[in-house]
Design an enzyme around this catalytic site. Structure first.
Site, PDB file in Angstrom:
ATOM      1  N   VAL A  84       0.847  -1.203   0.000  1.00  0.00           N
ATOM      2  CA  VAL A  84       0.000   0.000   0.000  1.00  0.00           C
ATOM      3  C   VAL A  84       0.880   1.251   0.000  1.00  0.00           C
ATOM      4  CG1 VAL A  84      -1.919  -1.158   1.163  1.00  0.00           C
ATOM      5  CG2 VAL A  84      -0.196   0.048   2.516  1.00  0.00           C
ATOM      6  N   ASN A  85       0.251   2.381  -0.263  1.00  0.00           N
ATOM      7  CA  ASN A  85       0.998   3.638  -0.330  1.00  0.00           C
ATOM      8  C   ASN A  85       1.438   4.106   1.059  1.00  0.00           C
ATOM      9  OD1 ASN A  85      -1.831   3.609  -0.412  1.00  0.00           O
ATOM     10  ND2 ASN A  85      -1.954   5.798  -0.736  1.00  0.00           N
ATOM     11  N   PRO A 111       2.574   7.609   1.831  1.00  0.00           N
ATOM     12  CA  PRO A 111       2.905   8.992   1.445  1.00  0.00           C
ATOM     13  C   PRO A 111       3.512   9.787   2.600  1.00  0.00           C
ATOM     14  CG  PRO A 111       0.538   8.773   1.809  1.00  0.00           C
ATOM     15  CD  PRO A 111       1.125   7.409   1.972  1.00  0.00           C
ATOM     16  N   THR A 132       7.637   0.960   1.009  1.00  0.00           N
ATOM     17  CA  THR A 132       8.821   1.577   1.617  1.00  0.00           C
ATOM     18  C   THR A 132       8.394   2.223   2.922  1.00  0.00           C
ATOM     19  OG1 THR A 132       9.683   2.010  -0.570  1.00  0.00           O
ATOM     20  CG2 THR A 132      10.667   3.241   1.235  1.00  0.00           C
ATOM     21  N   LEU A 160      12.707  -1.661  -8.037  1.00  0.00           N
ATOM     22  CA  LEU A 160      12.460  -1.366  -9.459  1.00  0.00           C
ATOM     23  C   LEU A 160      12.346   0.140  -9.666  1.00  0.00           C
ATOM     24  CD1 LEU A 160       9.343  -0.301 -10.114  1.00  0.00           C
ATOM     25  CD2 LEU A 160       8.789  -2.649  -9.603  1.00  0.00           C
ATOM     26  N   LYS A 207      16.461   0.465   1.946  1.00  0.00           N
ATOM     27  CA  LYS A 207      15.644   1.044   0.868  1.00  0.00           C
ATOM     28  C   LYS A 207      15.671   2.573   0.928  1.00  0.00           C
ATOM     29  CE  LYS A 207      12.660   1.745  -2.312  1.00  0.00           C
ATOM     30  NZ  LYS A 207      12.946   1.576  -3.723  1.00  0.00           N
ATOM     31  N   ALA A 218      19.154   3.710  -0.136  1.00  0.00           N
ATOM     32  CA  ALA A 218      19.400   3.568  -1.581  1.00  0.00           C
ATOM     33  C   ALA A 218      18.799   4.758  -2.318  1.00  0.00           C
ATOM     34  CB  ALA A 218      18.795   2.255  -2.098  1.00  0.00           C
ATOM     35  N   ASN A 219      17.566   5.107  -2.003  1.00  0.00           N
ATOM     36  CA  ASN A 219      16.937   6.240  -2.687  1.00  0.00           C
ATOM     37  C   ASN A 219      17.619   7.558  -2.336  1.00  0.00           C
ATOM     38  OD1 ASN A 219      15.182   4.893  -4.276  1.00  0.00           O
ATOM     39  ND2 ASN A 219      13.376   5.212  -3.012  1.00  0.00           N
ATOM     40  N   CYS A 222       8.935   8.589  -5.006  1.00  0.00           N
ATOM     41  CA  CYS A 222       9.782   7.969  -3.968  1.00  0.00           C
ATOM     42  C   CYS A 222      10.913   8.834  -3.426  1.00  0.00           C
ATOM     43  CB  CYS A 222      10.353   6.660  -4.497  1.00  0.00           C
ATOM     44  SG  CYS A 222       9.089   5.414  -4.756  1.00  0.00           S
TER      45      CYS A 222
HETATM   46  N1  LIG Z   1       6.110   3.372  -7.509  1.00  0.00           N
HETATM   47  C1  LIG Z   1       7.319   2.863  -7.423  1.00  0.00           C
HETATM   48  O1  LIG Z   1       8.092   2.879  -8.378  1.00  0.00           O
HETATM   49  C2  LIG Z   1       7.812   2.238  -6.151  1.00  0.00           C
HETATM   50  C3  LIG Z   1       9.068   1.626  -6.153  1.00  0.00           C
HETATM   51  C4  LIG Z   1       9.530   1.064  -4.977  1.00  0.00           C
HETATM   52  C5  LIG Z   1       8.752   1.119  -3.835  1.00  0.00           C
HETATM   53  N2  LIG Z   1       7.547   1.737  -3.863  1.00  0.00           N
HETATM   54  C6  LIG Z   1       6.761   1.765  -2.641  1.00  0.00           C
HETATM   55  O2  LIG Z   1       5.618   0.943  -2.809  1.00  0.00           O
HETATM   56  C7  LIG Z   1       4.513   1.479  -2.070  1.00  0.00           C
HETATM   57  C8  LIG Z   1       3.322   1.670  -3.002  1.00  0.00           C
HETATM   58  O3  LIG Z   1       3.669   2.597  -4.019  1.00  0.00           O
HETATM   59  P1  LIG Z   1       2.752   2.846  -5.290  1.00  0.00           P
HETATM   60  O4  LIG Z   1       3.480   3.794  -6.143  1.00  0.00           O
HETATM   61  O5  LIG Z   1       2.324   1.529  -5.863  1.00  0.00           O
HETATM   62  O6  LIG Z   1       1.489   3.545  -4.568  1.00  0.00           O
HETATM   63  P2  LIG Z   1      -0.005   3.728  -5.120  1.00  0.00           P
HETATM   64  O7  LIG Z   1      -0.584   4.823  -4.293  1.00  0.00           O
HETATM   65  O8  LIG Z   1       0.025   3.832  -6.602  1.00  0.00           O
HETATM   66  O9  LIG Z   1      -0.751   2.348  -4.783  1.00  0.00           O
HETATM   67  C9  LIG Z   1      -1.123   1.950  -3.502  1.00  0.00           C
HETATM   68  C10 LIG Z   1      -2.459   1.176  -3.586  1.00  0.00           C
HETATM   69  O10 LIG Z   1      -2.782   0.666  -2.270  1.00  0.00           O
HETATM   70  C11 LIG Z   1      -4.199   0.676  -2.165  1.00  0.00           C
HETATM   71  N3  LIG Z   1      -4.578   0.583  -0.736  1.00  0.00           N
HETATM   72  C12 LIG Z   1      -4.324   1.493   0.245  1.00  0.00           C
HETATM   73  N4  LIG Z   1      -4.788   1.041   1.427  1.00  0.00           N
HETATM   74  C13 LIG Z   1      -5.365  -0.167   1.198  1.00  0.00           C
HETATM   75  C14 LIG Z   1      -6.017  -1.128   2.022  1.00  0.00           C
HETATM   76  N5  LIG Z   1      -6.146  -0.923   3.336  1.00  0.00           N
HETATM   77  N6  LIG Z   1      -6.493  -2.261   1.444  1.00  0.00           N
HETATM   78  C15 LIG Z   1      -6.339  -2.467   0.112  1.00  0.00           C
HETATM   79  N7  LIG Z   1      -5.719  -1.602  -0.725  1.00  0.00           N
HETATM   80  C16 LIG Z   1      -5.231  -0.470  -0.191  1.00  0.00           C
HETATM   81  C17 LIG Z   1      -4.610   1.967  -2.817  1.00  0.00           C
HETATM   82  O11 LIG Z   1      -5.978   1.917  -3.214  1.00  0.00           O
HETATM   83  C18 LIG Z   1      -3.651   2.031  -4.018  1.00  0.00           C
HETATM   84  O12 LIG Z   1      -4.227   1.488  -5.198  1.00  0.00           O
HETATM   85  C19 LIG Z   1       5.019   2.769  -1.434  1.00  0.00           C
HETATM   86  O13 LIG Z   1       5.442   2.495  -0.121  1.00  0.00           O
HETATM   87  C20 LIG Z   1       6.216   3.122  -2.300  1.00  0.00           C
HETATM   88  O14 LIG Z   1       7.152   3.896  -1.587  1.00  0.00           O
HETATM   89  C21 LIG Z   1       7.050   2.273  -5.014  1.00  0.00           C
END
Ligand SMILES: NC(=O)c1ccc[n+]([C@@H]2O[C@H](COP(=O)([O-])OP(=O)(O)OC[C@H]3O[C@@H](n4cnc5c(N)ncnc54)[C@H](O)[C@@H]3O)[C@@H](O)[C@H]2O)c1
Length: 438
Positions: free
Chosen positions: A70-71, A73, A112, A143, A200, A203-204, A256
């Site tokens: 999940v996100n 933020p 993250t 990624l 993590k 790295a960022n 990120c």
């Molecule tokens: N985007 C990237 O390239 C990337 C790379 C590495 C790590 N991350 C990490 O991965 C995580 C997610 O990033 P993202 O870009 O995919 O975020 P995003 O906001 O696009 O997706 C998160 C999803 O989680 C869902 N969600 C939230 N709470 C929920 C719950 N209780 N039950 C079910 N679904 C739920 C939301 O509806 C949303 O679709 C973050 O911690 C981010 O830092 C992202």
């Protein structure tokens, strides 16, 4: 998850999300994310062993391993506002798992998150009445958007953090076995939980720091007549420095880098290390400055006024090959130009017009000075200046002579990514400049 499904056809992978529109898009022919190669991977596995569903509770019950992605933020309220990670979605998922899961499960932190979040997850999960027994692992995702499929197929490393107990080690071995189906064993690194969580963020922070370092030098190059690309090439030949992530630009974006550095600085301060926090805060500071500097340079070169002038903004995604606009430098540049009463016309090959409007206006009333074009040529028609913000390949091969012919003179081009040949543009007649280049 799509890559795991592709590489492990005997495992059933179900992606659940409470956002029904997103799940519907994942089940359709038009995926919600643009990412080269992703369509193919999803098409191969979807319906075979890859499924998308909104049935969160039911799928939690069925799963042996639950990845939490999940996100997380930046917190926009309360203590740590503007820097700490907002863990409310993580906590809500942990509570949902505690409510519905039974028996032995492995919970994998894929999001993250700050150091020691696994501890909070473990405490919530331990308070269940279903006989649930969980091992919590940290498996951060490295990624990069735009190259996600390549990165997943051939990762530099997979990092798995777990507790150094027999149960923890067993869980680590199970997850390592999943990645071991296609990733060489020597690239699967195992550490303790906290090292993995912190790695993590670090790295960022290191990647973003390289960009801010070269961007700070870009300003010096502009002042002195050196060429930042030449400087980057020269220093990158030193094997201790290396050539990657040395491209000067209008500034890093994406969901990120900024979020994770801010989170790191908050952690440092929480642990009584204000000097370390200040060091990393400056990486974000240079990035903000670079974005402002770029917009200010446009205004300055256009005789200190852009009022009522049309400025074409080419590219809105935070980088090429993605439709992600989160923290994109384009947002700041557009806002700064609109504040100077420019007429800003944006074109991006993958970002829809309503997304562009939403990002720039951020809830403010519609601004008729902001328009979105369907292609680069109409964005540039009649413009006093062009600002290239995203390094989309198609911007490298536009017919700039044709574009120049349709612009009032003098016609300016500001290359925020250093992707076009400035000398060739100047021959056409453009007043052309790049980041860190004369
Ligand atoms: N985007 C990237 O390239 C990337 C790379 C590495 C790590 N991350 C990490 O991965 C995580 C997610 O990033 P993202 O870009 O995919 O975020 P995003 O906001 O696009 O997706 C998160 C999803 O989680 C869902 N969600 C939230 N709470 C929920 C719950 N209780 N039950 C079910 N679904 C739920 C939301 O509806 C949303 O679709 C973050 O911690 C981010 O830092 C992202």
């Amino acid at each position: 998850m799509a890559m795991i499904a592709l590489k492990c056809p005997d495992s059933r992978v179900t992606v659940v999300d409470m956002n029904a529109a997103r799940i519907a898009a994942w089940n359709s022919n038009s995926l919600p994310i643009y990412e080269p190669g992703l369509d193919d991977v999803v098409k191969q596995a979807r319906g075979r062993n890859l499924f998308f569903s909104t049935e969160v509770a039911a799928e939690i019950k069925k799963a042996d391993i639950i990845f939490v992605a999940v996100n997380t933020p930046t917190k926009s309220y309360g203590v740590g506002q503007g820097r700490a990670a907002d863990l409310r979605y993580i906590e809500s998922v942990a509570r949902t798992i505690a409510e519905h899961a039974q028996g032995d499960k492995i919970i994998v932190e894929k999001s993250t998150i700050p150091v020691k979040t696994a501890e909070a997850i473990k405490t919530i999960l331990a308070n269940n009445s279903n006989g649930l027994k969980c091992a919590v692992l940290s498996n951060p995702e490295f990624l990069a958007e735009g190259t996600a499929i390549k990165d997943l197929e051939n990762p530099d490393r997979v990092l798995i953090g777990g507790e150094r107990t027999p149960e923890g080690e067993k869980a680590v071995a199970t997850l390592a076995g999943v990645y071991g189906r296609w990733v060489p064993r020597d690239r699967i690194i195992t550490t303790n939980l906290w090292s993995s969580e912190l790695s993590k963020l670090v790295a960022n922070a290191f990647l973003a720091q390289r960009i801010s370092s070269i961007n700070s030098i870009s300003a010096l190059c502009e002042a002195t007549g050196a060429d930042v690309d030449e400087v980057a090439f020269a220093i990158g030949k030193d094997s201790r420095i290396g050539p990657k992530f040395l491209k000067a630009s209008v500034g890093f974006g994406g969901s990120c880098f900024q979020k994770d550095i801010l989170n790191l600085t908050y952690l440092c301060e929480s642990f009584g290390l204000p000097e370390v926090a200040a060091y990393w805060t400056s990486v974000v500071g240079i990035n903000d400055w670079q974005k402002r500097r770029f917009a200010a340079r446009i205004v300055k070169e256009l005789f200190n006024t852009v009022a009522d002038k049309k400025i074409a903004v080419l590219g809105f995604a935070f980088k090429k090959d993605t439709n992600d606009t989160r923290e994109s430098a384009a947002i700041n540049v557009c806002r700064d130009l609109l504040a100077e009463h420019a007429n800003v016309c944006v074109y991006d090959p993958k970002v829809p017009a309503d997304e562009i409007r939403r990002d720039v206006l951020n809830g403010a009333a519609d601004n008729p000075r902001l328009t979105v074009a369907k292609d680069a040529y109409s964005a540039c028609a009649g413009a006093h200046a062009i600002a290239i913000i995203t390094e989309w390949d198609e911007f490298k091969t536009l017919d700039y002579a044709r574009i120049y012919a349709g612009m009032p003179k003098p016609a300016f081009l500001f290359d925020g990514r250093n992707i076009v040949d400035l000398a060739a543009l100047r021959k056409i007649g453009f007043k052309a400049s790049g980041i860190g280049r004369a």
